[in-house]
Design an enzyme around this catalytic site. Structure first.
Site, short mmCIF file in Angstrom:
data_model
loop_
_atom_site.label_atom_id
_atom_site.label_comp_id
_atom_site.label_asym_id
_atom_site.label_seq_id
_atom_site.Cartn_x
_atom_site.Cartn_y
_atom_site.Cartn_z
N ARG A 68 -14.76 -6.66 1.16
CA ARG A 68 -14.86 -5.20 1.38
C ARG A 68 -16.31 -4.76 1.23
O ARG A 68 -17.19 -5.33 1.84
CB ARG A 68 -13.92 -4.44 0.45
CG ARG A 68 -12.46 -4.77 0.81
CD ARG A 68 -11.61 -3.54 0.78
NE ARG A 68 -10.93 -3.46 -0.49
CZ ARG A 68 -9.96 -2.61 -0.74
NH1 ARG A 68 -9.56 -1.76 0.17
NH2 ARG A 68 -9.38 -2.60 -1.91
N THR B 122 -8.23 -9.08 -7.71
CA THR B 122 -8.71 -8.96 -6.33
C THR B 122 -9.70 -10.07 -6.05
O THR B 122 -10.46 -10.45 -6.94
CB THR B 122 -9.39 -7.59 -6.08
OG1 THR B 122 -10.10 -7.65 -4.83
CG2 THR B 122 -10.37 -7.20 -7.15
N ASP C 255 -9.42 -1.90 -6.95
CA ASP C 255 -9.92 -0.59 -7.38
C ASP C 255 -8.99 0.55 -6.97
O ASP C 255 -8.87 1.54 -7.69
CB ASP C 255 -11.37 -0.36 -6.95
CG ASP C 255 -11.53 -0.30 -5.45
OD1 ASP C 255 -10.67 -0.84 -4.73
OD2 ASP C 255 -12.54 0.29 -5.00
N ARG D 249 0.90 -1.16 0.00
CA ARG D 249 0.00 0.00 0.00
C ARG D 249 0.93 1.20 0.00
O ARG D 249 1.90 1.24 0.76
CB ARG D 249 -0.86 0.02 1.26
CG ARG D 249 -1.51 -1.32 1.57
CD ARG D 249 -2.92 -1.42 1.06
NE ARG D 249 -3.51 -2.70 1.47
CZ ARG D 249 -4.50 -3.30 0.86
NH1 ARG D 249 -5.03 -2.78 -0.23
NH2 ARG D 249 -4.98 -4.43 1.28
N ASP E 6 -12.20 -9.72 -4.25
CA ASP E 6 -13.49 -9.10 -3.94
C ASP E 6 -14.48 -9.08 -5.11
O ASP E 6 -15.66 -8.86 -4.91
CB ASP E 6 -13.28 -7.66 -3.45
CG ASP E 6 -12.38 -7.59 -2.23
OD1 ASP E 6 -12.26 -8.62 -1.52
OD2 ASP E 6 -11.77 -6.53 -1.99
#
Ligand code: ADP
Length: 319
Positions: free
Chosen positions: A171, A125, A103, A72, A127
């Site tokens: 998420r 990802t 994203d 990150r 997600d």
């Protein structure tokens, strides 16, 4: 286009390695040089960059995580950070960049695009929350991991006649919870896309009890609330005791499924094709098993759509 760079960013997902392999091999196949940028945008800023040969990506197609590592990097959200990143790309004479990530990583790719640099986003990802694609790399593997866990929990739920709440990742998207709920036969699925209605959940649970149901599995997406919070609400409303299982980071790991390896190979290769064709600023995806690509800025402004037919079906089949 002589040199292509590739990085993985944000949350890691199984199949990212297969995508990196596809980018590197496809680039080399077309006579380009491939450069791996380590630690996502962090490594782009600091110049943690190495040339990759076909052999650099050998033996990784089956491995979870990402050999390029991920990070990150809040600094990349600033104009200053982005400028430093572009300076590194210039220094290494890299002519186009493939960003594999979620994203947040796409927003980084959008920033690079807006600075006039050719960049293509590849959705990676668990997600499944990226617009412009029906599926993201890693979703299928995570889904299988969750189902495996739910199957095991079901064994103990039925042996001990207990009710279980399983908290899954995703998420703000309910895809993982929804698909795992349908494929795992959960009695109730709670997702962020549908405002939570505790009254109907209560009625459903009590009805189940009335007709002699001895155990149940409720899947709660982390985007709604934690499994423990949900267990407290259920107890308050119905008096029903539940056990909570939080699957956590195990959902992000493991060897990618064949579906994810295929998707990663196809999308990674398509990203290189687009750069070769002079088409930067794109986001690649899959729809109805066909590869597609969208303007990355437009793609980011589209909402992520949950498959409501699947949601309806899950309700019909869990009566
Ligand atoms: P994911 O890609 O899995 O969604 P993050 O949301 O953490 O993960 O984003 C990954 C990285 O992308 C961030 O650490 C940051 O470096 C970069 N990023 C996120 N948002 C932006 C933004 N608005 N502009 C530029 N870079 C961004």
């Amino acid at each position: 286009m002589k040199r292509i760079g590739v990085l993985t960013s944000g949350g890691d997902a199984p199949g990212m390695n297969a995508a990196v392999r596809a980018v590197v091999r496809k680039a080399i196949y077309h006579g380009l040089e491939a450069y791996g940028i380590y630690q996502g945008y962090q490594g782009l800023i600091t110049g943690n960059i190495q040339q990759m040969e076909a052999g650099s990506v050998g033996d990784i197609i089956h491995r979870g995580g990402t050999i390029l590592r991920s990070a990150r990097c809040p600094e990349f959200q600033s104009a200053e950070g982005q400028k430093k990143g572009l300076e590194q790309l210039e220094k290494y004479e890299i002519d186009g960049l493939v960003v594999i990530g979620g994203d947040g990583s796409y927003r980084g790719a959008k920033a690079i695009t807006e600075l006039g640099y050719p960049c293509v986003g590849v959705p990676g990802t668990i997600d499944n929350d990226i617009p412009g694609t029906e599926f993201t790399i890693g979703f299928d593997t995570a889904l299988n991991t969750v189902i495996d866990a739910v199957d095991k929990i079901r064994d103990t739920a039925s042996s001990h006649e207990r009710n279980f709440i399983v908290e899954v990742m995703g998420r703000n998207a309910g895809d993982l919870a929804l698909w795992a709920g349908l494929a795992g036969g959960a009695e109730t699925i709670v997702i962020p896309e549908d405002p939570i209605d505790m009254e109907s959940i209560k009625v459903r649970l009590l009805k189940g009890l009335e007709r002699g149901k001895k155990h149940s599995i409720i899947i709660v997406a982390e985007g709604v609330m934690s499994g423990n919070e949900f267990a407290e609400k259920v107890k308050e409303l119905t008096g029903i005791e539940t056990r909570v299982s939080v699957l956590g980071h195990m959902q992000r790991g493991g060897s990618p499924t064949a579906v994810d390896r295929m998707l990663a190979s196809r999308l990674g290769a398509r990203a290189v094709e687009l750069l070769l064709a002079g088409k930067g600023g794109r986001a690649v995806g899959i729809e109805r098993n066909e590869l597609v690509d969208y303007d990355i800025i437009e793609a980011l402004s589209l909402p992520h759509k949950l498959d409501l037919d699947i949601y309806r079906l899950s309700k019909e089949l869990s009566i």
